[in-house]
Write an enzyme that holds these catalytic residues in place. Structure first.
Site, PDB file in Angstrom:
ATOM      1  N   HIS A 239      39.635  16.503  -8.511  1.00 48.91           N
ATOM      2  CA  HIS A 239      40.369  15.581  -7.621  1.00 48.91           C
ATOM      3  C   HIS A 239      41.434  16.310  -6.787  1.00 48.91           C
ATOM      4  O   HIS A 239      41.410  16.288  -5.558  1.00 48.91           O
ATOM      5  CB  HIS A 239      41.078  14.505  -8.444  1.00 48.91           C
ATOM      6  CG  HIS A 239      40.213  13.749  -9.391  1.00 48.91           C
ATOM      7  ND1 HIS A 239      39.286  12.836  -8.986  1.00 48.91           N
ATOM      8  CD2 HIS A 239      40.142  13.776 -10.757  1.00 48.91           C
ATOM      9  CE1 HIS A 239      38.685  12.301 -10.044  1.00 48.91           C
ATOM     10  NE2 HIS A 239      39.182  12.869 -11.129  1.00 48.91           N
TER      11      HIS A 239
HETATM   12  C1  BDR Z   1      44.270  11.732 -10.453  1.00 51.52           C
HETATM   13  O1  BDR Z   1      44.847  11.266 -11.671  1.00 51.52           O
HETATM   14  C2  BDR Z   1      45.320  12.349 -12.433  1.00 51.52           C
HETATM   15  O2  BDR Z   1      45.017  12.188 -13.773  1.00 51.52           O
HETATM   16  C3  BDR Z   1      44.719  13.589 -11.827  1.00 51.52           C
HETATM   17  O3  BDR Z   1      45.602  14.701 -11.974  1.00 51.52           O
HETATM   18  C4  BDR Z   1      44.520  13.229 -10.381  1.00 51.52           C
HETATM   19  O4  BDR Z   1      45.692  13.482  -9.621  1.00 51.52           O
HETATM   20  C5  BDR Z   1      42.799  11.340 -10.436  1.00 51.52           C
HETATM   21  O5  BDR Z   1      42.667   9.959 -10.505  1.00 51.52           O
END
Ligand code: BDR
Ligand code: CA
Length: 312
Positions: A239
Site C-alpha cells: 500500500h
Molecule cells: C494502510 O493501513 C495501514 O495498516 C498500512 O500501513 C497502510 O497505510 C492500508 O490500509
C-alpha cells in the site's frame, strides 16, 4: 525534484515506503512526521527513528504528532503489523531523538520555508494534516500537492466492509483534508491491494543481505507467518510504497477526477470514501484525483531495482 514530508505510522509497509523514499534520487525527504495508527504514536516515532538509525540518516528530522484522532477513539492494526508495528522484530537501543516541535508545527514551518514546493505524502491516518490545517488555515494554498494512501473507492474496505484503515482510524481528519482545497491525489485500496509481493520473491531479492534487505525480510516475516494465513492472504500488499512511488512516477497509476467525501455518521459505514464521478449528480466540483488502475508489475520492478541500486 520533490521535496516531501512523509507523514507515517510505521508500520511494515510504511517501513518499505521509507526505504523507497531514501533510495529514490527524485525525492528530497525534508522530514518525517509520525502519528498514531498501526500502533500508538510513541511506538511509531520510535520505529521511524529506528529506521533512520539503521541507515545512518539522523540528519532527517522526526517530529512526533498526534496521539489521538480528532474525534473518534483510537484503533490500531497490531494484528497486521505486530505489537511493535514492525513485525515484532527486536529493536536496537535508540540513539536518535525526535525534535521538540509537534508534527503539525513542523509541517507548517516547512511549507512556509518552501512555499509551493512541499508535497505531503500521508501514509497513515490524517490527524496531523488536519491539525496543521486548523492551526494555519492558509496552509493549503502553499502546498505543492498532497498524496494520500487511503480509502476504498470502488472496492470493499479492509477494516470494515466499507472502510479502509487510514480513513477509518480518523475519518474526521480525512474529511477536513479532503475539503481543504489543495491539490490532492488518493492512492486507494483499489490499486494498492493489487501491488503484491510473494514471500518467495522477497526472499529471492533480499538473499544477498545487508541492513535494508535483512530488515525487509524480517519485518515481512511476521505478516506472512501470523497475519496472512489467518486472513487467507498469500502475498504482501505494498500500500504505502505504491503511494510514495506515485509522487515521482504518477503514470504508474490511472487517475480519475472525482468529488470524494467521507462518511462520518453511519454506524456501519464510518470512514467510507464515497466518490462521485458524474457531473449530473455531483454535489460539488471534483476535489481530488483518485486511482483506478495500476501497472503492478512495473511498480514491483521499480521497487526491487531501487533497493538493489541503493543497497547492493
Ligand atoms: C494502510 O493501513 C495501514 O495498516 C498500512 O500501513 C497502510 O497505510 C492500508 O490500509
Ligand atoms: Ca501506513
Amino acid at each position: 525534484m520533490h521535496r516531501i514530508i512523509l507523514d507515517t505510522d510505521p508500520g511494515i509497509d510504511d517501513a518499505l515506503a521509507f526505504f523507497l523514499a531514501l533510495a529514490s534520487p527524485e525525492i528530497q525527504l525534508e522530514a518525517i512526521t509520525t502519528v498514531s495508527g498501526n500502533v500508538d504514536v510513541e511506538q511509531t516515532t520510535r520505529n521511524a527513528l529506528t529506521l533512520l538509525q539503521l541507515l545512518d540518516r539522523g540528519d532527517i528530522p522526526v517530529a512526533r504528532g498526534s496521539r489521538y484522532p480528532i474525534v473518534r477513539t483510537p484503533v490500531e492494526a497490531t494484528e497486521v503489523h505486530g505489537a511493535n508495528g514492525l513485525g515484532n522484530i527486536e529493536l536496537p537501543p535508540l540513539k536518535l531523538q525526535p525534535i521538540a516541535q509537534h508534527a503539525a508545527d513542523l509541517i507548517i514551518e516547512k511549507v512556509h520555508q518552501y512555499p509551493g514546493e512541499i508535497t505531503l505524502v500521508a501514509i497513515g491516518p490524517l490527524t496531523n494534516l488536519a491539525l496543521a490545517l486548523r492551526k494555519e488555515p492558509g496552509l493549503a494554498q502553499h502546498v505543492r500537492e498532497v498524496v494520500i494512501m487511503g480509502g476504498a473507492v470502488r472496492v470493499p474496505g479492509n477494516v470494515t466492509p466499507c472502510a479502509e484503515f487510514n480513513i477509518f482510524a480518523d475519518p474526521h481528519a480525512a474529511h477536513m483534508v479532503f475539503h481543504a482545497g489543495w491539490p490532492l491525489r488518493l492512492v486507494s485500496l483499489d490499486v494498492t491491494q493489487l501491488v503484491t509481493f510473494a514471500r518467495e520473491h522477497i526472499e529471492e531479492f533480499t538473499r544477498s543481505g545487508g541492513v535494508v534487505k535483512d530488515c525487509i525480510r524480517q519485518v515481512t516475516s511476521f505478516y506472512f507467518e501470523r497475519f496472512a494465513p489467518f486472513y487467507g492472504i498469500s502475498t504482501f500488499q505494498m500500500h504505502d510504497p505504491l503511494c510514495l512511488a506515485t509522487v515521482f512516477q504518477p503514470d504508474l497509476v490511472t487517475w480519475e477526477e472525482a468529488y470524494v467525501d467521507v462518511e462520518l455518521h453511519g454506524t456501519l459505514t464510518l470512514g467510507e470514501t464515497v466518490a462521485y464521478f458524474n457531473d449530473y449528480n455531483r454535489p460539488d466540483k471534483p476535489n481530488m484525483r483518485v486511482s483506478s488502475a495500476v501497472d503492478a508489475e512495473r511498480f514491483i520492478r521499480l521497487y526491487v531495482e531501487r533497493i538493489e541500486q541503493a543497497w547492493t
